[in-house]
Every structure is written in C-alpha cells, then in structure tokens.
Design a protein around this motif. Structure first.
Motif, PDB file in Angstrom:
ATOM      1  N   THR A  35       0.870  -1.183   0.162  1.00 32.46           N
ATOM      2  CA  THR A  35       0.100  -0.024  -0.041  1.00 32.46           C
ATOM      3  C   THR A  35       0.870   1.267  -0.077  1.00 32.46           C
ATOM      4  O   THR A  35       0.764   2.331  -0.831  1.00 32.46           O
ATOM      5  N   THR A  36       2.012   1.257   0.705  1.00 33.06           N
ATOM      6  CA  THR A  36       2.942   2.501   1.009  1.00 33.06           C
ATOM      7  C   THR A  36       3.647   2.643  -0.468  1.00 33.06           C
ATOM      8  O   THR A  36       3.668   3.613  -1.122  1.00 33.06           O
ATOM      9  N   ALA A  39       1.110   3.974  -2.915  1.00 32.23           N
ATOM     10  CA  ALA A  39       0.854   5.246  -2.891  1.00 32.23           C
ATOM     11  C   ALA A  39       2.209   6.316  -3.053  1.00 32.23           C
ATOM     12  O   ALA A  39       1.954   7.313  -3.773  1.00 32.23           O
ATOM     13  N   VAL A  43       2.154   9.210  -5.753  1.00 36.97           N
ATOM     14  CA  VAL A  43       2.558  10.760  -5.473  1.00 36.97           C
ATOM     15  C   VAL A  43       3.700  11.224  -6.606  1.00 36.97           C
ATOM     16  O   VAL A  43       3.907  12.348  -6.877  1.00 36.97           O
ATOM     17  N   VAL A  54      -4.519   6.057  -7.844  1.00 39.23           N
ATOM     18  CA  VAL A  54      -4.181   5.088  -7.219  1.00 39.23           C
ATOM     19  C   VAL A  54      -5.342   4.252  -6.499  1.00 39.23           C
ATOM     20  O   VAL A  54      -6.056   5.074  -6.030  1.00 39.23           O
ATOM     21  N   THR A  56      -6.390   1.223  -3.857  1.00 42.90           N
ATOM     22  CA  THR A  56      -6.135   0.324  -2.869  1.00 42.90           C
ATOM     23  C   THR A  56      -7.357  -0.579  -2.365  1.00 42.90           C
ATOM     24  O   THR A  56      -8.384  -0.181  -2.676  1.00 42.90           O
ATOM     25  N   LEU A  63      -3.794   4.337   3.244  1.00 37.63           N
ATOM     26  CA  LEU A  63      -3.668   5.374   2.256  1.00 37.63           C
ATOM     27  C   LEU A  63      -4.325   6.578   2.395  1.00 37.63           C
ATOM     28  O   LEU A  63      -3.668   7.497   2.306  1.00 37.63           O
ATOM     29  N   LEU A  67      -2.188  10.154   2.804  1.00 39.02           N
ATOM     30  CA  LEU A  67      -2.217  10.845   1.559  1.00 39.02           C
ATOM     31  C   LEU A  67      -2.875  12.255   2.316  1.00 39.02           C
ATOM     32  O   LEU A  67      -3.475  13.267   1.728  1.00 39.02           O
ATOM     33  N   VAL A  79      -6.766  14.283  -4.668  1.00 35.39           N
ATOM     34  CA  VAL A  79      -5.873  14.644  -3.504  1.00 35.39           C
ATOM     35  C   VAL A  79      -5.471  16.027  -3.622  1.00 35.39           C
ATOM     36  O   VAL A  79      -4.543  16.627  -4.282  1.00 35.39           O
ATOM     37  N   ALA A  92      -7.327   9.266  -5.529  1.00 36.11           N
ATOM     38  CA  ALA A  92      -7.103   8.069  -4.943  1.00 36.11           C
ATOM     39  C   ALA A  92      -8.517   7.412  -4.491  1.00 36.11           C
ATOM     40  O   ALA A  92      -9.541   8.202  -4.259  1.00 36.11           O
ATOM     41  N   ASP A 157      -2.786  -1.280  -5.917  1.00 27.88           N
ATOM     42  CA  ASP A 157      -2.627  -1.758  -4.673  1.00 27.88           C
ATOM     43  C   ASP A 157      -3.500  -3.326  -4.701  1.00 27.88           C
ATOM     44  O   ASP A 157      -4.477  -3.123  -4.323  1.00 27.88           O
ATOM     45  N   LEU A 367       5.780   9.841   1.888  1.00 23.39           N
ATOM     46  CA  LEU A 367       5.588   8.943   0.640  1.00 23.39           C
ATOM     47  C   LEU A 367       6.406   9.645  -0.596  1.00 23.39           C
ATOM     48  O   LEU A 367       7.132   8.956  -1.271  1.00 23.39           O
TER      49      LEU A 367
END
Length: 377
Positions: A35-36, A39, A43, A54, A56, A63, A67, A79, A92, A157, A367
C-alpha cells in the motif's frame, strides 16, 4: 573466484515517465508495504507530471491517512492537501467490494432485474463474503477506471491474498461456480415446474436440503434459485468485462512490480509471484526489496564487536554504539544473502532496494521520501 551476481537495476522514474505505461500493479504477500509503495509511486508520478489514480484494496485506511485525507470512497477522489502541488494530478480511492458489485449489476441488468438481484439474500451473501469476490471486484474496478480514459496512469495496490495472485484467478473461479452444475440445478425449479429441486433432493443432496430446511426452512435454496434465474442473463456481461481486464493486465502498457521484504517467507512468496506472472505472460518489470537495512560505514562487524568489548568498561556509550553497528552489519549481511539467493534464481528480474524509514509513513512527505528511495536518490 567468480564474482557474485549483481542484480540488474530498473529505473523507477523511467517507468513512471513513460507515456506507454498506463497501469502499474504492486503485488506481494501481506505486510510487505504494498500500500505504501503504491501510494509513493502514485505521488511521484503525479509530481513528475502525470495524471494519476491510485486504487487500494486495503481496508485499513492507511492510504487515506498517508495522503492526508479523512477517508477514501469507491470512486477516485482528488488529493488536495496543503503542501502538495503536483505538476500533474493525483486521485485516490479505496475499493468498496459490495458497492462495486452493486454497480456491476446496475450496469448489466435492467432496472427490474437489478432490483430482484440486489434485494436477494443469496446475492447479499456472495457480494460480501464469497471466496474471490474481493479479487474479482478489484479487477472490475481497475477495468472501470481504465475504460474512462481519465488518467494517464493507474497504480493498483492488490488484495492482501494469502495465495499470491488470487486476483488473476478470481474471474475464472466466479465463472466456474456460477456456471457450475450445482448452480444450474438450483436454477432449474422454475424452469421445470419444481421438478429440478426434487431431483436435487433425490440425487445426493437430500441430507444437505434437510439440514438447510431444519435451520432456515429451505429458504437458502429458494433464494439461490431466484438469484441465479435473475442473474443468468447478466453474467455474460460480467465475464466479458473480466476478460477485457485480463487482457489489459497482459498488455505492454501494464507493469507488475513484486514487493517483498528481505525475509525468507516474503521472498518465497515473491518467487511464486515471479513464476506465476511468467506463466501468465504478465509484464513483470522488477522486484522491490522493501525495508532493507544498508550499512553506510566501512567498519566490519567483527571489528566493531572487538572494539565494543575493549571499550565496555572505559567508554560504555561508545561500546553500546559499536554493538549497535555490529548488529546492523549482521542484519545487512543476512539481507544481502537472501536477496542474492533470489537474484541467482531469477537473474532476469531487476531489483531495487528501498531502505527502511525510521518511522511509519503517515503523510505526503513520507511518501515522497519513499519515492526518492525507490528512485535511488
């Protein structure tokens, strides 16, 4: 003496900047940082000028927190947080399995038939708890996002499945069940004036039907039969969409990244991913060795241990620092051995190591730092 095999490196920025790259899929076993990583890639892509979404599957809301958003929904949300002004754009979303399934029914069935399906208790069960539903809906949502043409790049993700690539199998599994003998027999009562259900009872399902009747008065069989009858004409659209998404995953514009920590279990799962992706002709571009612990000092571990022993009485603080360094060297050497073993087994798979951060990622700056480490900066 032969030199140790050095893994090929892949250029993360070149991958993200390439306009031909339309989908990046991050896969790996649970707890490795998918997940990280997803993200951070999204980004970085947005800040380098791409219009990015993105997706997830992780319901833990990590997430959204990273964010800087209070929550994410089943549709992409831009975002827009302080300090984040990308050259491109970033949206996202977090998969809502039931909402996605409902949307599919509404898209493929007429209003009356959709109402019958959505209100059916059997549908309400399979849409939330049937094995493979989450993975199937992840593929469906990816297909939906790609079909809009609204984004230059979609970063995915994947679900935290124990079986590494369940999301590739999910459409076939759901198709097999819904096309299977039991489901066809369940749908037969209305077609055969009730004789189909009596045939089930008389051909080995008697104990099952009796048990169901004892618990819920036979309602499960009736609900299943009604669901399949209503769903029958809709399922062709489901299969067609799944086939389209599967073709998307195999296309040159898709890039799979396998994420693993330098631990035996995670690398064993990564090996399964690599072999499965190759078997399915999926475009694998590399392995991300996440949360590594490189050593930046040239002091060997044994010498640090010896110096720590010598200074223990006269300089306890220095001794403690030396012991920490020796432990770090031991960890780094162990990780190098594990990653080298993977590289020897799969020399064609490029590798990038991502050093661990001192704390969990919880904001855009974190991130960004992960993105820089992915890019080798």
């Amino acid at each position: 003496m032969s030199q140790p095999l050095r893994p090929a490196q892949f250029d993360v920025d070149a991958l993200l900047d390439d306009p031909a790259t339309r989908v990046v899929v991050c896969c790996g076993s649970g707890g490795v940082g998918k997940t990280t990583t997803a993200a951070a890639l999204a980004v970085r892509a947005a800040e380098r000028g791409r219009k990015t979404a993105v997706l997830t599957i992780d319901p833990a809301r990590r997430l959204a927190q990273a964010l800087g958003l209070p929550e994410l929904g089943n549709q992409p949300r831009q975002v827009d947080v302080a300090g984040f002004e990308p050259a491109g754009d970033l949206s996202a979303m977090m998969l809502d399995m039931r909402r996605t399934f409902d949307d599919m029914v509404l898209a493929h069935a007429g209003p009356e038939r959709a109402e019958q399906i959505l209100g059916n208790p059997f549908y309400q069960t399979i849409s939330t708890s049937f094995s493979g539903t989450q993975e199937y809906m992840a593929m469906e949502k990816l297909g939906q996002l790609a079909a809009t043409g609204s984004w230059d790049l979609i970063v995915v993700d994947t679900p935290p499945s124990r079986s590494a690539l369940d999301f590739l199998d999910a459409p076939q599994r759901l198709s097999t069940v819904l096309d299977g003998r039991l489901i066809r027999m369940l749908s037969s009562p209305a077609r055969a004036g009730g004789r189909g259900l009596r045939k089930i009872v008389g051909t080995g399902f008697g104990l099952f039907a009796k048990a169901v009747s004892t618990i819920i008065g036979g309602q499960l069989l009736a609900d299943a039969s009604a669901f399949v009858q209503a769903f029958d004409s809709t399922f062709g659209g489901f299969r067609e969409r799944a086939d389209e998404t599967f073709r998307l995953l195999r296309s040159p514009g898709t890039a799979f990244l396998v994420v693993a920590t330098p631990e035996p279990d995670a690398l064993r799962e990564a090996s399964f991913f690599v072999e499965r992706l190759a078997g399915e002709s999926m475009p694998l571009v590399g392995l991300i060795g996440n949360r590594t612990h490189p050593v930046f000092s040239g002091l060997p571990g044994p010498r640090a241990e010896a110096a720590a022993e010598e200074s223990a009485a006269s300089a306890p603080l220095a001794s403690a620092v030396l012991r920490l360094h020796a432990d770090r060297v031991a960890v780094a050497e162990r990780e190098k051995r594990l990653l080298a073993r993977f590289t020897r087994a799969y020399p064609e798979v490029p590798l990038v190591g991502v050093p661990a951060l001192p704390a969990d990622v919880h904001d855009i700056d974190g991130l960004r730092e992960i993105g820089r480490r992915l890019a080798g900066e």
